[in-house]
Design a protein around this motif. Structure first.
Motif, short mmCIF file in Angstrom:
data_model
loop_
_atom_site.label_atom_id
_atom_site.label_comp_id
_atom_site.label_asym_id
_atom_site.label_seq_id
_atom_site.Cartn_x
_atom_site.Cartn_y
_atom_site.Cartn_z
N ALA A 1 0.83 -1.20 0.00
CA ALA A 1 0.00 0.00 0.00
C ALA A 1 0.86 1.25 0.00
CB ALA A 1 -0.91 0.01 1.22
N ILE A 2 0.39 2.30 -0.62
CA ILE A 2 1.01 3.61 -0.51
C ILE A 2 -0.01 4.53 0.16
CG2 ILE A 2 0.31 4.33 -2.85
CD1 ILE A 2 2.96 5.95 -2.93
N ILE A 3 0.44 5.25 1.18
CA ILE A 3 -0.44 6.07 2.01
C ILE A 3 0.09 7.49 2.06
CG2 ILE A 3 -1.48 6.35 4.30
CD1 ILE A 3 -0.75 3.32 4.75
N THR A 4 -0.65 8.45 1.53
CA THR A 4 -0.22 9.84 1.62
C THR A 4 -0.64 10.40 2.98
OG1 THR A 4 -2.22 10.82 0.64
CG2 THR A 4 -0.48 10.08 -0.87
N GLY A 5 0.18 11.30 3.51
CA GLY A 5 -0.09 11.79 4.86
C GLY A 5 0.03 10.69 5.88
N GLY A 6 0.92 9.73 5.61
CA GLY A 6 1.03 8.55 6.46
C GLY A 6 1.97 8.68 7.63
N ASP A 7 2.54 9.86 7.82
CA ASP A 7 3.51 10.03 8.91
C ASP A 7 2.84 10.17 10.27
OD1 ASP A 7 2.59 12.47 7.68
OD2 ASP A 7 3.94 13.57 9.00
N SER A 8 1.58 10.61 10.30
CA SER A 8 0.92 10.86 11.58
C SER A 8 -0.59 10.75 11.43
CB SER A 8 1.29 12.26 12.10
OG SER A 8 0.83 13.26 11.19
N GLY A 9 -1.29 10.90 12.55
CA GLY A 9 -2.74 10.94 12.53
C GLY A 9 -3.39 9.72 11.93
N ILE A 10 -4.40 9.95 11.10
CA ILE A 10 -5.14 8.85 10.48
C ILE A 10 -4.23 8.01 9.60
CG2 ILE A 10 -7.00 8.29 8.85
CD1 ILE A 10 -8.42 10.86 9.87
N GLY A 11 -3.34 8.66 8.85
CA GLY A 11 -2.43 7.93 7.98
C GLY A 11 -1.54 6.97 8.72
N ARG A 12 -1.07 7.39 9.88
CA ARG A 12 -0.24 6.49 10.70
C ARG A 12 -1.05 5.28 11.16
NH1 ARG A 12 3.01 8.51 15.99
NH2 ARG A 12 4.47 9.24 14.37
N SER A 13 -2.26 5.52 11.60
CA SER A 13 -3.11 4.42 12.05
C SER A 13 -3.37 3.44 10.92
CB SER A 13 -4.44 4.95 12.59
OG SER A 13 -5.26 3.90 13.03
N VAL A 14 -3.63 3.95 9.73
CA VAL A 14 -3.86 3.08 8.58
C VAL A 14 -2.61 2.25 8.30
CG1 VAL A 14 -4.34 3.00 6.10
CG2 VAL A 14 -5.57 4.63 7.56
N ALA A 15 -1.44 2.89 8.34
CA ALA A 15 -0.18 2.18 8.07
C ALA A 15 0.04 1.04 9.05
CB ALA A 15 0.99 3.16 8.12
N VAL A 16 -0.20 1.29 10.33
CA VAL A 16 0.05 0.27 11.35
C VAL A 16 -0.99 -0.85 11.25
CG1 VAL A 16 0.25 -0.18 13.82
CG2 VAL A 16 1.20 1.92 12.86
N HIS A 17 -2.24 -0.50 11.01
CA HIS A 17 -3.27 -1.54 10.82
C HIS A 17 -2.94 -2.40 9.60
CE1 HIS A 17 -5.82 0.69 13.70
NE2 HIS A 17 -6.52 -0.42 13.78
N TYR A 18 -2.53 -1.75 8.51
CA TYR A 18 -2.18 -2.50 7.31
C TYR A 18 -1.01 -3.44 7.56
CZ TYR A 18 -5.23 0.11 4.09
OH TYR A 18 -6.32 0.63 3.44
N ALA A 19 0.00 -2.94 8.28
CA ALA A 19 1.16 -3.78 8.59
C ALA A 19 0.75 -4.97 9.46
CB ALA A 19 2.23 -2.94 9.30
N ARG A 20 -0.10 -4.73 10.43
CA ARG A 20 -0.55 -5.82 11.30
C ARG A 20 -1.35 -6.86 10.50
NH1 ARG A 20 -2.53 -4.89 17.44
NH2 ARG A 20 -0.38 -4.08 17.45
#
Length: 290
Positions: free
Chosen positions: A49-68
């Motif tokens: 996945a590629i996530i814009t605004g992924g460094d913090s906030g909602i984007g960070r949560s999406v990144a960690v959920h996706y990784a899990r």
């Protein structure tokens, strides 16, 4: 329990240096990234996945959920290097790879570069999360300069066109595009005229693109967050407004990034194989028509 997992907390009165992004590392309390009760099921195993605004906030949560859930992620961000590095650590702690891509997503050439570097790193691309946004509260339309108007639209909606256009040749049947819109696209916001307008455009973009890509079996959906405790809030609102932020929602509290992550997992996974052109409202109980 880590600082990023746990029960919902009410934010105190606080205010960061005024800009369009803010820093998650300076927030008190820290936003909750993933709920302690969240159970992964390998729903995104083998995906990228590629996530814009992924460094913090909602984007960070999406990144960690996706990784899990088993996905590798590329994080696109503007300037929050410290936040981005923390997100990368969190993704890697889930046993997945994380590529950091710093630049202005409102620049079409950078959007193309971000996709190219993601493909070079992972060799595939399955999920696009168009999430990056900025806001600049103004009490009157007379205070919105041409520069601010163009900047807000460039980050919030032009960037979605740029990234999606660059990514499309690499997507295939079963791929998913997820766009972050807002509750403000539906109810409006007197102090966020340009921001709310971009979020309305995102709803139309989502619906139209879903129709455009339906024959290719690429699904396009959106998520419309309500008031969420992210760096945008203390960096763009006065301290007293921050103190009561989200308290008027039916559930009586501000939302956390952890409340959003599972919605993005659902829309990226085969659980939503018959869902396209839709927007999920994660807003604390406010009924939104349209």
């Amino acid at each position: 329990m880590s600082a990023n997992e746990g029960k919902i907390q009410t934010p105190p009165a606080q205010q960061q240096k005024q800009d369009s992004h803010g820093k998650e590392t300076e927030m008190t309390p820290q936003p909750i990234v993933i709920n302690e009760h969240y159970k992964a099921a390998g729903k995104l195993t083998g995906m990228t996945a590629i996530i814009t605004g992924g460094d913090s906030g909602i984007g960070r949560s999406v990144a960690v959920h996706y990784a899990r859930e088993g996905a590798d992620v590329a994080i696109v961000y503007l300037k929050g290097h410290e936040d981005a590095e923390e997100t990368k650590k969190m993704v890697e702690a889930e046993g997945r790879s994380c590529l950091l891509l710093s630049g202005d997503i409102g620049d079409e050439m950078f959007a193309q570069e971000a996709i190219r570097r993601t493909m070079d790193k992972f060799g595939k691309l399955d999920i696009i999360v168009n999430n990056a946004a900025e806001q600049h509260p103004q009490s009157s339309i007379e205070d919105i300069t041409a520069e601010q108007l163009e900047r807000t639209f460039r980050t919030n909606i032009f960037a979605m066109f740029y990234l999606t256009k660059a990514a499309l040749p690499h997507l295939k049947e079963g791929s998913s595009i997820i766009n972050t819109t807002s509750i403000n696209a539906y109810r409006g916001n007197a102090g966020l005229l340009d921001y709310s307008s971009t979020k309305g455009a995102i709803v139309s973009f989502t619906r139209s693109l879903s129709m455009n890509l339906a024959e290719q079996k690429i699904r396009v959906n959106g998520v419309a967050p309500g008031p969420i405790w992210t760096p945008l809030i203390p960096s763009t609102y006065p301290a007293e407004e921050v103190k009561s932020f989200g308290g008027n929602q039916p559930l009586g509290r501000v939302g956390q990034p952890a409340d959003l992550g599972p919605a993005y997992v659902y829309l990226a996974s085969t659980d939503s194989s018959y869902v396209t052109g839709q927007v999920i409202h994660v807003n604390g109980g406010e009924v939104i028509n349209g």
